[in-house]
Motif scaffolding. Sequence first.
Motif, PDB file in Angstrom:
ATOM      1  N   ALA A  21       0.835  -1.210   0.000  1.00  4.12           N
ATOM      2  CA  ALA A  21       0.000   0.000   0.000  1.00  4.12           C
ATOM      3  C   ALA A  21       0.869   1.261   0.000  1.00  4.12           C
ATOM      4  N   LEU A  22       2.032   1.202   0.630  1.00  2.00           N
ATOM      5  CA  LEU A  22       2.915   2.380   0.694  1.00  2.00           C
ATOM      6  C   LEU A  22       3.941   2.368  -0.442  1.00  2.00           C
ATOM      7  N   GLY A  23       3.795   1.427  -1.376  1.00  5.26           N
ATOM      8  CA  GLY A  23       4.701   1.367  -2.527  1.00  5.26           C
ATOM      9  C   GLY A  23       6.135   1.089  -2.115  1.00  5.26           C
ATOM     10  N   GLN A  24       6.305   0.197  -1.134  1.00  8.41           N
ATOM     11  CA  GLN A  24       7.662  -0.027  -0.615  1.00  8.41           C
ATOM     12  C   GLN A  24       8.423  -1.095  -1.394  1.00  8.41           C
ATOM     13  N   ASN A  25       9.467  -0.680  -2.059  1.00  6.73           N
ATOM     14  CA  ASN A  25      10.434  -1.572  -2.714  1.00  6.73           C
ATOM     15  C   ASN A  25      11.791  -1.054  -2.275  1.00  6.73           C
ATOM     16  N   PHE A  26      12.454  -1.822  -1.426  1.00 13.17           N
ATOM     17  CA  PHE A  26      13.679  -1.316  -0.799  1.00 13.17           C
ATOM     18  C   PHE A  26      14.926  -1.649  -1.607  1.00 13.17           C
ATOM     19  N   LEU A  27      15.922  -0.791  -1.454  1.00  9.98           N
ATOM     20  CA  LEU A  27      17.243  -1.024  -2.068  1.00  9.98           C
ATOM     21  C   LEU A  27      18.223  -1.376  -0.960  1.00  9.98           C
ATOM     22  N   PHE A  28      18.968  -2.455  -1.139  1.00  5.28           N
ATOM     23  CA  PHE A  28      19.927  -2.894  -0.113  1.00  5.28           C
ATOM     24  C   PHE A  28      21.382  -2.819  -0.571  1.00  5.28           C
ATOM     25  N   VAL A  51      12.825  12.175   0.286  1.00  2.37           N
ATOM     26  CA  VAL A  51      11.438  11.801   0.537  1.00  2.37           C
ATOM     27  C   VAL A  51      11.344  10.279   0.501  1.00  2.37           C
ATOM     28  N   GLY A  52      10.735   9.699   1.545  1.00  2.00           N
ATOM     29  CA  GLY A  52      10.551   8.252   1.606  1.00  2.00           C
ATOM     30  C   GLY A  52      11.831   7.488   1.887  1.00  2.00           C
ATOM     31  N   PRO A  53      12.502   7.747   3.018  1.00  5.52           N
ATOM     32  CA  PRO A  53      13.753   7.033   3.319  1.00  5.52           C
ATOM     33  C   PRO A  53      13.538   5.561   3.643  1.00  5.52           C
ATOM     34  N   GLY A  54      12.313   5.178   4.077  1.00  6.21           N
ATOM     35  CA  GLY A  54      12.066   3.787   4.449  1.00  6.21           C
ATOM     36  C   GLY A  54      13.034   3.365   5.540  1.00  6.21           C
ATOM     37  N   PRO A  55      13.676   2.204   5.399  1.00  7.75           N
ATOM     38  CA  PRO A  55      14.632   1.761   6.427  1.00  7.75           C
ATOM     39  C   PRO A  55      15.953   2.524   6.375  1.00  7.75           C
ATOM     40  N   ILE A  72      11.629  12.873   4.903  1.00  2.56           N
ATOM     41  CA  ILE A  72      10.190  12.818   5.191  1.00  2.56           C
ATOM     42  C   ILE A  72       9.697  11.392   4.963  1.00  2.56           C
ATOM     43  N   GLU A  73       9.163  10.790   6.001  1.00  2.00           N
ATOM     44  CA  GLU A  73       8.676   9.407   5.876  1.00  2.00           C
ATOM     45  C   GLU A  73       7.294   9.307   6.522  1.00  2.00           C
ATOM     46  N   MET A  74       6.354   8.645   5.806  1.00  2.00           N
ATOM     47  CA  MET A  74       5.017   8.548   6.390  1.00  2.00           C
ATOM     48  C   MET A  74       4.757   7.221   7.099  1.00  2.00           C
ATOM     49  N   ASP A  75       5.678   6.268   6.966  1.00  2.00           N
ATOM     50  CA  ASP A  75       5.493   4.977   7.636  1.00  2.00           C
ATOM     51  C   ASP A  75       6.173   5.007   9.008  1.00  2.00           C
ATOM     52  N   GLY A  98       5.478  12.277   8.097  1.00  2.00           N
ATOM     53  CA  GLY A  98       4.344  12.902   7.428  1.00  2.00           C
ATOM     54  C   GLY A  98       4.278  12.535   5.964  1.00  2.00           C
ATOM     55  N   ASP A  99       3.251  13.101   5.308  1.00  2.00           N
ATOM     56  CA  ASP A  99       3.018  12.860   3.886  1.00  2.00           C
ATOM     57  C   ASP A  99       3.691  13.990   3.101  1.00  2.00           C
ATOM     58  N   ALA A 100       4.669  13.642   2.289  1.00  2.00           N
ATOM     59  CA  ALA A 100       5.434  14.655   1.548  1.00  2.00           C
ATOM     60  C   ALA A 100       4.547  15.488   0.621  1.00  2.00           C
ATOM     61  N   LEU A 101       3.406  14.925   0.232  1.00  2.00           N
ATOM     62  CA  LEU A 101       2.511  15.659  -0.670  1.00  2.00           C
ATOM     63  C   LEU A 101       1.820  16.812   0.065  1.00  2.00           C
ATOM     64  N   SER A 118      15.389  10.945  -4.043  1.00  2.00           N
ATOM     65  CA  SER A 118      14.259  10.161  -3.583  1.00  2.00           C
ATOM     66  C   SER A 118      14.001   8.920  -4.410  1.00  2.00           C
ATOM     67  N   ASN A 119      13.612   7.858  -3.709  1.00  2.00           N
ATOM     68  CA  ASN A 119      13.135   6.640  -4.346  1.00  2.00           C
ATOM     69  C   ASN A 119      11.721   6.451  -3.831  1.00  2.00           C
ATOM     70  N   LEU A 120      10.765   6.930  -4.623  1.00  2.00           N
ATOM     71  CA  LEU A 120       9.369   6.995  -4.177  1.00  2.00           C
ATOM     72  C   LEU A 120       8.459   6.074  -4.961  1.00  2.00           C
ATOM     73  N   PRO A 121       7.262   5.778  -4.400  1.00  2.00           N
ATOM     74  CA  PRO A 121       6.282   5.074  -5.232  1.00  2.00           C
ATOM     75  C   PRO A 121       5.946   5.940  -6.444  1.00  2.00           C
ATOM     76  N   TYR A 122       5.636   5.283  -7.552  1.00  2.00           N
ATOM     77  CA  TYR A 122       5.426   5.958  -8.828  1.00  2.00           C
ATOM     78  C   TYR A 122       4.453   7.148  -8.762  1.00  2.00           C
TER      79      TYR A 122
HETATM   80  N1  SAM Z   1      14.332   4.989   0.128  1.00  2.00           N
HETATM   81  C1  SAM Z   1      14.113   3.586   0.507  1.00  2.00           C
HETATM   82  C2  SAM Z   1      14.943   2.682  -0.378  1.00  2.00           C
HETATM   83  O1  SAM Z   1      15.392   3.171  -1.420  1.00  2.00           O
HETATM   84  O2  SAM Z   1      15.124   1.523  -0.027  1.00  2.00           O
HETATM   85  C3  SAM Z   1      12.607   3.233   0.442  1.00  2.00           C
HETATM   86  C4  SAM Z   1      11.983   3.336  -0.906  1.00  2.00           C
HETATM   87  S1  SAM Z   1      10.295   2.851  -1.002  1.00  2.00           S
HETATM   88  C5  SAM Z   1      10.136   2.678  -2.770  1.00  2.00           C
HETATM   89  C6  SAM Z   1       9.348   4.327  -0.809  1.00  2.00           C
HETATM   90  C7  SAM Z   1       9.250   4.918   0.600  1.00  2.00           C
HETATM   91  O3  SAM Z   1       8.444   6.096   0.520  1.00  2.00           O
HETATM   92  C8  SAM Z   1       8.594   4.026   1.617  1.00  2.00           C
HETATM   93  O4  SAM Z   1       9.360   3.995   2.782  1.00  2.00           O
HETATM   94  C9  SAM Z   1       7.220   4.673   1.872  1.00  2.00           C
HETATM   95  O5  SAM Z   1       6.740   4.452   3.189  1.00  2.00           O
HETATM   96  C10 SAM Z   1       7.523   6.129   1.617  1.00  2.00           C
HETATM   97  N2  SAM Z   1       6.378   6.947   1.176  1.00  2.00           N
HETATM   98  C11 SAM Z   1       5.383   6.586   0.353  1.00  2.00           C
HETATM   99  N3  SAM Z   1       4.541   7.613   0.137  1.00  2.00           N
HETATM  100  C12 SAM Z   1       5.029   8.663   0.851  1.00  2.00           C
HETATM  101  C13 SAM Z   1       4.605  10.004   1.040  1.00  2.00           C
HETATM  102  N4  SAM Z   1       3.503  10.474   0.447  1.00  2.00           N
HETATM  103  N5  SAM Z   1       5.331  10.809   1.854  1.00  2.00           N
HETATM  104  C14 SAM Z   1       6.456  10.341   2.456  1.00  2.00           C
HETATM  105  N6  SAM Z   1       6.910   9.072   2.306  1.00  2.00           N
HETATM  106  C15 SAM Z   1       6.206   8.247   1.516  1.00  2.00           C
END
Ligand code: SAM
Length: 277
Positions: A21-28, A51-55, A72-75, A98-101, A118-122
């Motif tokens: 749901a949060l579009g999480q695809n992580f890079l390791f 935006v969206g640092p995830g782990p 900025i991370e919403m999870d 919070g929500d970056a939008l 940033s590596n964000l959901p599409y």
């Molecule tokens: N940057 C990490 C990486 O490269 O492994 C995580 C990338 S993952 C594709 C996207 C991240 O963006 C997730 O952690 C997700 O929770 C966060 N995210 C999704 N929508 C967001 C929003 N509107 N505002 C802030 N963070 C958001």
Amino acid sequence: MADLPPLREVIARHGLSASKALGQNFLFDEQLLERIAAIPGDLAGRQVLEVGPGPGGLTRALLRAGARVTAIEMDKRCLPALAELGEAFPGQLRVVEGDALKLDHAGLMGGEPFAVLSNLPYNVGTALFVRWLGGEAWPPLWTSLTLMFQQEVAQRIVAQPGTSAYGRLAVLAQWRAQAKLAMKVHRSAFTPPPKVMSAIVHVEPDAMPAGVSARMLERLTEAAFGQRRKMLRQSLKGVPGAVDALEVVGIDPQRRAETVTVTEFANLARVLTRPSS
Ligand code: SAM
């Protein structure tokens, strides 16, 4: 340099299973992350908005490069892992939940110039991209955008006239900025792997052509590419004065949107931009 545990261990310890749901695809892959962090050039001492640092995979690479990162991370689940990272790099990382939008990025960065990575959901990435590149105020406070997209979207951003990928996104990205495809990223680099290939686009602001309103340009490209198979004399009918303006700037009204260069679109918008707008 801080000695950090492997990212997979961090994920396991904090129970960070990827949320669809949060579009999480992580890079390791730390080498890949280091190469991504190097795209904007030397970041030592510079302000970065992530935006969206995830782990925190990309975040680590940015911190190691010496950047001062606002992330900025919403999870909420990711916050403890990010707090640990902050402790390893004292004074370099600020995490905003919070929500970056919905956030005011320039305000958050205290009005200081910043690079965006940033590596964000599409869907979120495209919405932010349109916001960062839109508006009348130019140059922006951001000094560069380094963003992961689906490869197909990245190709639309850097597309040239005469190709099927060329459209509103290309004009938006190129009329007052330089946009390039910086790196292709194979789907297998992500955990879990997405269905499609990805690519990183790097954008730097350029001078804004004088006398052109961003709103007018947007209106023209929306009309022209909204009916991209029609001739301009037809597709631009809904924009008052646009068909007559074609002649003024030397664009054949029988051409289609796909053939009109970014400079020609800007010239057309200039003729239709009232000095006060
Ligand atoms: N940057 C990490 C990486 O490269 O492994 C995580 C990338 S993952 C594709 C996207 C991240 O963006 C997730 O952690 C997700 O929770 C966060 N995210 C999704 N929508 C967001 C929003 N509107 N505002 C802030 N963070 C958001």
